[in-house]
Design a protein around this motif. Structure first.
Motif, short mmCIF file in Angstrom:
data_model
loop_
_atom_site.label_atom_id
_atom_site.label_comp_id
_atom_site.label_asym_id
_atom_site.label_seq_id
_atom_site.Cartn_x
_atom_site.Cartn_y
_atom_site.Cartn_z
N ARG A 191 0.82 -1.20 0.08
CA ARG A 191 0.12 0.14 0.01
C ARG A 191 0.96 1.37 -0.16
O ARG A 191 0.69 2.21 -0.80
CB ARG A 191 -0.73 -0.04 1.07
CG ARG A 191 -1.91 1.26 1.33
CD ARG A 191 -2.77 1.28 2.56
NE ARG A 191 -1.82 1.31 3.68
CZ ARG A 191 -1.37 2.65 4.12
NH1 ARG A 191 -1.50 3.75 3.34
NH2 ARG A 191 -0.34 2.51 5.11
N GLU A 192 1.94 1.25 0.73
CA GLU A 192 2.63 2.40 0.89
C GLU A 192 3.37 2.43 -0.61
O GLU A 192 3.89 3.54 -0.77
CB GLU A 192 3.77 2.25 2.06
CG GLU A 192 3.32 2.24 3.22
CD GLU A 192 4.16 1.98 4.46
OE1 GLU A 192 5.41 1.87 4.10
OE2 GLU A 192 3.92 2.04 5.67
N LEU A 196 3.40 5.97 -2.92
CA LEU A 196 4.59 6.57 -3.18
C LEU A 196 4.77 6.80 -4.60
O LEU A 196 5.27 7.74 -5.38
CB LEU A 196 5.80 5.83 -2.66
CG LEU A 196 5.99 6.01 -1.14
CD1 LEU A 196 7.19 4.98 -0.86
CD2 LEU A 196 6.41 7.37 -0.87
N ARG A 197 4.39 5.49 -5.50
CA ARG A 197 4.28 5.66 -6.84
C ARG A 197 3.23 6.66 -7.48
O ARG A 197 3.62 7.27 -8.27
CB ARG A 197 4.16 4.34 -7.54
CG ARG A 197 5.07 3.19 -7.49
CD ARG A 197 4.95 2.23 -8.40
NE ARG A 197 3.81 1.31 -7.94
CZ ARG A 197 4.07 0.43 -7.01
NH1 ARG A 197 5.35 -0.11 -6.77
NH2 ARG A 197 2.84 -0.51 -6.49
N SER A 198 2.16 6.66 -6.66
CA SER A 198 1.30 7.64 -7.25
C SER A 198 1.67 9.08 -7.02
O SER A 198 1.50 9.97 -7.74
CB SER A 198 -0.16 7.47 -6.39
OG SER A 198 -1.20 8.36 -6.75
N ARG A 199 2.45 9.37 -5.87
CA ARG A 199 2.82 10.68 -5.73
C ARG A 199 3.77 11.08 -6.62
O ARG A 199 4.06 12.26 -7.01
CB ARG A 199 3.36 10.71 -4.08
CG ARG A 199 2.28 10.72 -3.08
CD ARG A 199 2.95 10.62 -1.67
NE ARG A 199 1.79 10.45 -0.71
CZ ARG A 199 2.31 10.10 0.46
NH1 ARG A 199 3.48 10.25 0.93
NH2 ARG A 199 1.20 9.82 1.44
N GLY A 200 4.73 10.10 -6.92
CA GLY A 200 5.85 10.21 -7.70
C GLY A 200 5.48 10.36 -9.31
O GLY A 200 5.70 11.51 -9.88
N PHE A 201 4.09 9.71 -9.54
CA PHE A 201 3.64 10.25 -10.91
C PHE A 201 2.96 11.59 -11.02
O PHE A 201 3.27 12.52 -11.95
CB PHE A 201 2.58 9.45 -11.03
CG PHE A 201 1.92 9.29 -12.60
CD1 PHE A 201 2.43 9.14 -13.79
CD2 PHE A 201 0.51 9.74 -12.48
CE1 PHE A 201 1.78 9.16 -14.98
CE2 PHE A 201 -0.08 10.26 -13.84
CZ PHE A 201 0.61 9.57 -15.01
#
Length: 291
Positions: A191-192, A196-201
């Protein structure tokens, strides 16, 4: 062999047996008590060569060194009702001969069993008042200190021994609990990772959009500056040409005509037809006459 010789041998054997049973040695690494007809008459026999009355006194010796009791792993419940398998060991030594002998009859195995039971009860109480995280990492040292403090008083009072140290070698979750914790940790980490991937995108998209905007602004500024520079250059060139051509208008007219001819006849198949009395030929004739 005569009867007198036999009696002498028997007396010598009796004397040897009596002397051997009258002398004993207590080592520096031992503690000892003396009994008379089963009753304790000396609770702390000092180290060295000692004497006793044969068949009347008996001596019990105990190991005075620090001993280690390594118990079997036990299961305890935390305050969250999480079951843990705990493997601990205890270091202890005898400090009160009378209490120790009264409680254990001098049997070291019995003493270890009694001490193991008390350690187990104390660990159970300590683990039951703490969370899983506290007993595994957060407060392990504090747990051991409280166990030692509590056990020292009880063990010395009831068993005559002093608790030197208590240490937990290993704390493990049962297999089914370990698997559950592992799955929960893996789910949490996944989940984390997704967050993080979503925030990075989102961050990358923002950076890309800002870069595109800056690129457009920079290109527009560069184009505007280049046009300004080109206009300034054209103005300077026009002024230079005007000044140069103003000094010789006829040459300017000739140059302009050549330029017009150059732009009109820029292919190999272009043909220009002129009359013999045209202005071009007249100009050429005038130029030769002047020369």
């Amino acid at each position: 062999m005569s009867g007198k010789s036999l009696i002498s041998i028997i007396l010598a054997l009796v004397i040897i047996i009596v002397v051997s049973n009258s002398v004993y040695i207590v080592k520096e690494t031992e503690r000892a008590i003396k009994l008379q007809f089963g009753e304790i008459v000396d609770t702390d026999v000092k180290p060295g060569l000692r004497f006793k009355i044969p068949f009347v006194n008996a001596v019990r010796k105990f190991d005075a060194r620090v001993m280690t009791m390594d118990g079997r792993p036990r299961d305890f419940l935390t305050i969250e009702k999480k079951r843990l398998s705990v493997d601990a060991f205890v270091k202890w030594k005898i400090v009160d001969n009378l209490t120790y002998y009264s409680a254990t009859s001098g049997d070291e195995i019995r003493a270890a069993d009694l001490l193991s039971s008390k350690v187990e009860n104390e660990l159970r109480n300590q683990f039951a008042s703490r969370t899983l995280n506290e007993v595994v990492s957060g407060e392990r040292d504090e747990v051991m200190k409280e166990v030692i403090n509590s056990l020292s008083q009880v063990a010395q009072k009831e068993l005559g021994v002093s608790i030197i140290d208590v240490r937990v070698k290993r704390v493990e979750l049962p297999q089914e609990v370990s698997q559950s914790v592992y799955e929960r940790m893996r789910t949490e980490r996944e989940r984390e990772a997704r967050e993080l991937r979503s925030r990075g995108f989102e961050l990358a998209e923002g950076i890309r959009a800002d870069a595109d905007r800056q690129k457009t602004v920079i290109e527009a500024q560069a184009y505007r500056e280049s046009e300004e520079l080109r206009g300034e250059g054209d103005a300077i060139a026009a002024a230079v040409y005007a000044d140069a051509f103003g000094k010789d208008p006829e040459f300017y007219s000739f140059t302009r005509s050549l330029k017009a001819y150059t732009e009109s006849f820029n292919g190999k198949g272009d043909i220009m037809v002129l009359e013999p009395d045209s202005e071009f030929f007249r100009y050429l004739k005038g130029s030769k006459a002047t020369n």
